[in-house]
Design a protein around this motif. Sequence first.
Motif, PDB file in Angstrom:
ATOM      1  N   ARG A  60       0.834  -1.205   0.000  1.00 20.12           N
ATOM      2  CA  ARG A  60       0.000   0.000   0.000  1.00 20.12           C
ATOM      3  C   ARG A  60       0.868   1.253   0.000  1.00 20.12           C
ATOM      4  NH1 ARG A  60      -3.834   1.419  -1.979  1.00 20.12           N
ATOM      5  NH2 ARG A  60      -4.501   2.899  -0.365  1.00 20.12           N
ATOM      6  N   ASP A  61       1.937   1.250   0.783  1.00 18.97           N
ATOM      7  CA  ASP A  61       2.844   2.402   0.815  1.00 18.97           C
ATOM      8  C   ASP A  61       3.486   2.648  -0.546  1.00 18.97           C
ATOM      9  OD1 ASP A  61       2.289   2.831   3.470  1.00 18.97           O
ATOM     10  OD2 ASP A  61       4.164   1.972   4.227  1.00 18.97           O
ATOM     11  N   ALA A  62       3.637   1.565  -1.326  1.00 20.48           N
ATOM     12  CA  ALA A  62       4.231   1.677  -2.656  1.00 20.48           C
ATOM     13  C   ALA A  62       3.205   2.046  -3.723  1.00 20.48           C
ATOM     14  CB  ALA A  62       4.918   0.369  -3.029  1.00 20.48           C
ATOM     15  N   GLY A  63       1.940   2.248  -3.310  1.00 25.25           N
ATOM     16  CA  GLY A  63       0.917   2.682  -4.255  1.00 25.25           C
ATOM     17  C   GLY A  63       0.155   1.576  -4.955  1.00 25.25           C
ATOM     18  N   TRP A  64       0.311   0.341  -4.498  1.00 22.77           N
ATOM     19  CA  TRP A  64      -0.392  -0.771  -5.118  1.00 22.77           C
ATOM     20  C   TRP A  64      -1.832  -0.854  -4.620  1.00 22.77           C
ATOM     21  CZ3 TRP A  64       1.887  -5.660  -7.326  1.00 22.77           C
ATOM     22  CH2 TRP A  64       3.186  -5.456  -7.809  1.00 22.77           C
ATOM     23  N   ARG A  65      -2.687  -1.431  -5.446  1.00 21.49           N
ATOM     24  CA  ARG A  65      -4.012  -1.853  -4.992  1.00 21.49           C
ATOM     25  C   ARG A  65      -3.838  -3.203  -4.314  1.00 21.49           C
ATOM     26  NH1 ARG A  65      -8.256  -4.893  -8.501  1.00 21.49           N
ATOM     27  NH2 ARG A  65     -10.037  -5.008  -7.083  1.00 21.49           N
ATOM     28  N   VAL A  66      -4.341  -3.324  -3.093  1.00 21.30           N
ATOM     29  CA  VAL A  66      -4.149  -4.544  -2.307  1.00 21.30           C
ATOM     30  C   VAL A  66      -5.496  -5.200  -2.016  1.00 21.30           C
ATOM     31  CG1 VAL A  66      -3.281  -5.532  -0.161  1.00 21.30           C
ATOM     32  CG2 VAL A  66      -2.057  -3.625  -1.234  1.00 21.30           C
ATOM     33  N   ILE A  67      -5.595  -6.487  -2.349  1.00 20.21           N
ATOM     34  CA  ILE A  67      -6.713  -7.329  -1.949  1.00 20.21           C
ATOM     35  C   ILE A  67      -6.155  -8.328  -0.948  1.00 20.21           C
ATOM     36  CG2 ILE A  67      -8.555  -8.870  -2.706  1.00 20.21           C
ATOM     37  CD1 ILE A  67      -8.114  -7.790  -5.551  1.00 20.21           C
ATOM     38  N   ALA A  68      -6.834  -8.533   0.159  1.00 21.68           N
ATOM     39  CA  ALA A  68      -6.300  -9.413   1.195  1.00 21.68           C
ATOM     40  C   ALA A  68      -7.381 -10.329   1.728  1.00 21.68           C
ATOM     41  CB  ALA A  68      -5.716  -8.581   2.341  1.00 21.68           C
ATOM     42  N   THR A  69      -6.957 -11.470   2.263  1.00 14.75           N
ATOM     43  CA  THR A  69      -7.879 -12.357   2.965  1.00 14.75           C
ATOM     44  C   THR A  69      -7.449 -12.472   4.418  1.00 14.75           C
ATOM     45  OG1 THR A  69      -6.773 -14.516   2.708  1.00 14.75           O
ATOM     46  CG2 THR A  69      -8.084 -13.687   0.832  1.00 14.75           C
ATOM     47  N   VAL A  70      -8.443 -12.545   5.305  1.00  4.39           N
ATOM     48  CA  VAL A  70      -8.210 -12.709   6.738  1.00  4.39           C
ATOM     49  C   VAL A  70      -9.233 -13.696   7.281  1.00  4.39           C
ATOM     50  CG1 VAL A  70      -7.303 -10.360   6.982  1.00  4.39           C
ATOM     51  CG2 VAL A  70      -9.736 -10.782   7.338  1.00  4.39           C
ATOM     52  N   ARG A  71      -9.030 -14.112   8.539  1.00  2.00           N
ATOM     53  CA  ARG A  71      -9.895 -15.150   9.106  1.00  2.00           C
ATOM     54  C   ARG A  71     -11.034 -14.618   9.958  1.00  2.00           C
ATOM     55  NH1 ARG A  71      -5.910 -19.061  12.168  1.00  2.00           N
ATOM     56  NH2 ARG A  71      -5.036 -17.036  12.718  1.00  2.00           N
ATOM     57  N   ASP A  72     -10.927 -13.371  10.464  1.00  2.00           N
ATOM     58  CA  ASP A  72     -11.946 -12.908  11.402  1.00  2.00           C
ATOM     59  C   ASP A  72     -12.165 -11.406  11.265  1.00  2.00           C
ATOM     60  OD1 ASP A  72      -9.989 -11.509  13.181  1.00  2.00           O
ATOM     61  OD2 ASP A  72      -9.333 -13.544  13.606  1.00  2.00           O
ATOM     62  N   GLU A  73     -13.197 -10.929  11.935  1.00  6.27           N
ATOM     63  CA  GLU A  73     -13.597  -9.530  11.817  1.00  6.27           C
ATOM     64  C   GLU A  73     -12.555  -8.567  12.388  1.00  6.27           C
ATOM     65  OE1 GLU A  73     -15.896  -8.053  10.249  1.00  6.27           O
ATOM     66  OE2 GLU A  73     -17.089  -9.760   9.591  1.00  6.27           O
ATOM     67  N   GLY A  74     -11.909  -8.971  13.481  1.00  5.89           N
ATOM     68  CA  GLY A  74     -10.885  -8.114  14.055  1.00  5.89           C
ATOM     69  C   GLY A  74      -9.753  -7.860  13.079  1.00  5.89           C
ATOM     70  N   ALA A  75      -9.334  -8.913  12.388  1.00  5.39           N
ATOM     71  CA  ALA A  75      -8.281  -8.776  11.381  1.00  5.39           C
ATOM     72  C   ALA A  75      -8.776  -7.956  10.194  1.00  5.39           C
ATOM     73  CB  ALA A  75      -7.818 -10.152  10.923  1.00  5.39           C
ATOM     74  N   ARG A  76     -10.039  -8.126   9.832  1.00  7.38           N
ATOM     75  CA  ARG A  76     -10.592  -7.350   8.724  1.00  7.38           C
ATOM     76  C   ARG A  76     -10.441  -5.854   9.001  1.00  7.38           C
ATOM     77  NH1 ARG A  76     -15.330  -7.784   5.060  1.00  7.38           N
ATOM     78  NH2 ARG A  76     -16.186  -9.578   6.191  1.00  7.38           N
ATOM     79  N   GLU A  77     -10.746  -5.446  10.228  1.00  3.53           N
ATOM     80  CA  GLU A  77     -10.650  -4.026  10.569  1.00  3.53           C
ATOM     81  C   GLU A  77      -9.213  -3.530  10.494  1.00  3.53           C
ATOM     82  OE1 GLU A  77     -12.441  -3.560  14.375  1.00  3.53           O
ATOM     83  OE2 GLU A  77     -14.449  -4.170  13.692  1.00  3.53           O
ATOM     84  N   ARG A  78      -8.256  -4.327  10.976  1.00  8.56           N
ATOM     85  CA  ARG A  78      -6.837  -3.933  10.921  1.00  8.56           C
ATOM     86  C   ARG A  78      -6.383  -3.739   9.483  1.00  8.56           C
ATOM     87  NH1 ARG A  78      -6.336  -7.957  14.854  1.00  8.56           N
ATOM     88  NH2 ARG A  78      -5.445  -9.454  13.366  1.00  8.56           N
ATOM     89  N   VAL A  79      -6.764  -4.665   8.619  1.00  3.68           N
ATOM     90  CA  VAL A  79      -6.289  -4.624   7.234  1.00  3.68           C
ATOM     91  C   VAL A  79      -7.010  -3.532   6.443  1.00  3.68           C
ATOM     92  CG1 VAL A  79      -6.070  -5.967   5.116  1.00  3.68           C
ATOM     93  CG2 VAL A  79      -5.607  -7.043   7.317  1.00  3.68           C
ATOM     94  N   GLN A  80      -8.295  -3.372   6.680  1.00  7.38           N
ATOM     95  CA  GLN A  80      -9.025  -2.294   6.008  1.00  7.38           C
ATOM     96  C   GLN A  80      -8.469  -0.925   6.385  1.00  7.38           C
ATOM     97  OE1 GLN A  80     -13.130  -3.153   7.090  1.00  7.38           O
ATOM     98  NE2 GLN A  80     -13.567  -3.933   5.031  1.00  7.38           N
ATOM     99  N   ALA A  81      -8.011  -0.790   7.624  1.00  8.76           N
ATOM    100  CA  ALA A  81      -7.448   0.486   8.072  1.00  8.76           C
ATOM    101  C   ALA A  81      -6.202   0.870   7.284  1.00  8.76           C
ATOM    102  CB  ALA A  81      -7.113   0.415   9.558  1.00  8.76           C
ATOM    103  N   LEU A  82      -5.558  -0.123   6.659  1.00  9.54           N
ATOM    104  CA  LEU A  82      -4.387   0.148   5.824  1.00  9.54           C
ATOM    105  C   LEU A  82      -4.771   0.462   4.380  1.00  9.54           C
ATOM    106  CD1 LEU A  82      -1.983  -2.658   7.132  1.00  9.54           C
ATOM    107  CD2 LEU A  82      -1.932  -0.218   7.691  1.00  9.54           C
ATOM    108  N   GLY A  83      -6.060   0.352   4.063  1.00  7.63           N
ATOM    109  CA  GLY A  83      -6.521   0.701   2.724  1.00  7.63           C
ATOM    110  C   GLY A  83      -6.689  -0.462   1.780  1.00  7.63           C
ATOM    111  N   ALA A  84      -6.714  -1.671   2.320  1.00  8.90           N
ATOM    112  CA  ALA A  84      -6.876  -2.854   1.472  1.00  8.90           C
ATOM    113  C   ALA A  84      -8.340  -3.258   1.354  1.00  8.90           C
ATOM    114  CB  ALA A  84      -6.075  -4.019   2.040  1.00  8.90           C
ATOM    115  N   GLU A  85      -8.653  -3.972   0.283  1.00  3.61           N
ATOM    116  CA  GLU A  85      -9.950  -4.628   0.131  1.00  3.61           C
ATOM    117  C   GLU A  85      -9.839  -5.999   0.789  1.00  3.61           C
ATOM    118  OE1 GLU A  85     -10.902  -4.710  -4.071  1.00  3.61           O
ATOM    119  OE2 GLU A  85      -9.677  -2.909  -4.361  1.00  3.61           O
ATOM    120  N   VAL A  86     -10.806  -6.366   1.614  1.00  2.00           N
ATOM    121  CA  VAL A  86     -10.644  -7.551   2.455  1.00  2.00           C
ATOM    122  C   VAL A  86     -11.782  -8.549   2.256  1.00  2.00           C
ATOM    123  CG1 VAL A  86     -10.261  -8.364   4.804  1.00  2.00           C
ATOM    124  CG2 VAL A  86      -9.516  -6.061   4.160  1.00  2.00           C
ATOM    125  N   HIS A  87     -11.395  -9.849   2.217  1.00  2.00           N
ATOM    126  CA  HIS A  87     -12.361 -10.940   2.173  1.00  2.00           C
ATOM    127  C   HIS A  87     -12.095 -11.873   3.350  1.00  2.00           C
ATOM    128  CE1 HIS A  87     -13.712  -9.901  -1.886  1.00  2.00           C
ATOM    129  NE2 HIS A  87     -12.446  -9.768  -2.215  1.00  2.00           N
TER     130      HIS A  87
END
Length: 223
Positions: free
Chosen positions: A23-50
């Motif tokens: 994300r810092d390098a300007g990429w579009r990031v799609i990520a997968t996580v296992r739970d809602e708490g992790a979803r919030e952490r990753v979304q806060a960095l600007g990623a799309e999360v599943h």
Amino acid sequence: MSSTVLVIGASRGIGLEFVRQYRDAGWRVIATVRDEGARERVQALGAEVHLIDVAQPASVSGLGGRLDGERIDVALYVAGVIRRPGALVAPTQEDFDAVMHTNVLGAMQVLTQVAPMVEQAGGVFAFLSSSMSQIGSVQSSGSWIYRASKSALNMVVAAAQNDYPRATLVTIDPGWVQTDMGGASAPVKIEESVSGMRSVLASLTPGDKGQLLHYDGRRAAHW
């Protein structure tokens, strides 16, 4: 148009750091996580999360549908678990299944869904392995099941490369990293490991296809 990276297993540690650095390098990031708490952490960095649990085949099976139409420039299979007993202790079925389902079966199921999207982009699909997977340099039986799972993963990727010739499939060793798995005494900082792996993946050659690489640029002399 920015490049797209998919991080499978971004809940914490190395996966989360991959999200941060891309994300810092300007990429579009799609990520997968296992739970809602992790979803919030990753979304806060600007990623799309599943929400995906790679240890559960039913959960993994829908990944391709969620990503339908995507062109993936870089895909990363970071998810992994470890069990530490060595060969003096017979593995329980529970421990064996936990490690093999996440480290091998999950990778195989994700690969068949995501590799066509990587191939369409002429991109890179990297799977986190370990120097502990190398049969020619075994000095201990510690983490017996984990060693076997990562050796199996190396074979999975080397074999699959033949079916996706326009993509570059590799396994990559992040080093002994300061994470929950690696411990605080590990010699490699997580930022250094991820930065090194990103550099390696950005400079792959056709000769690297199907190979085990190291975060510092070394190519595995033996498996």
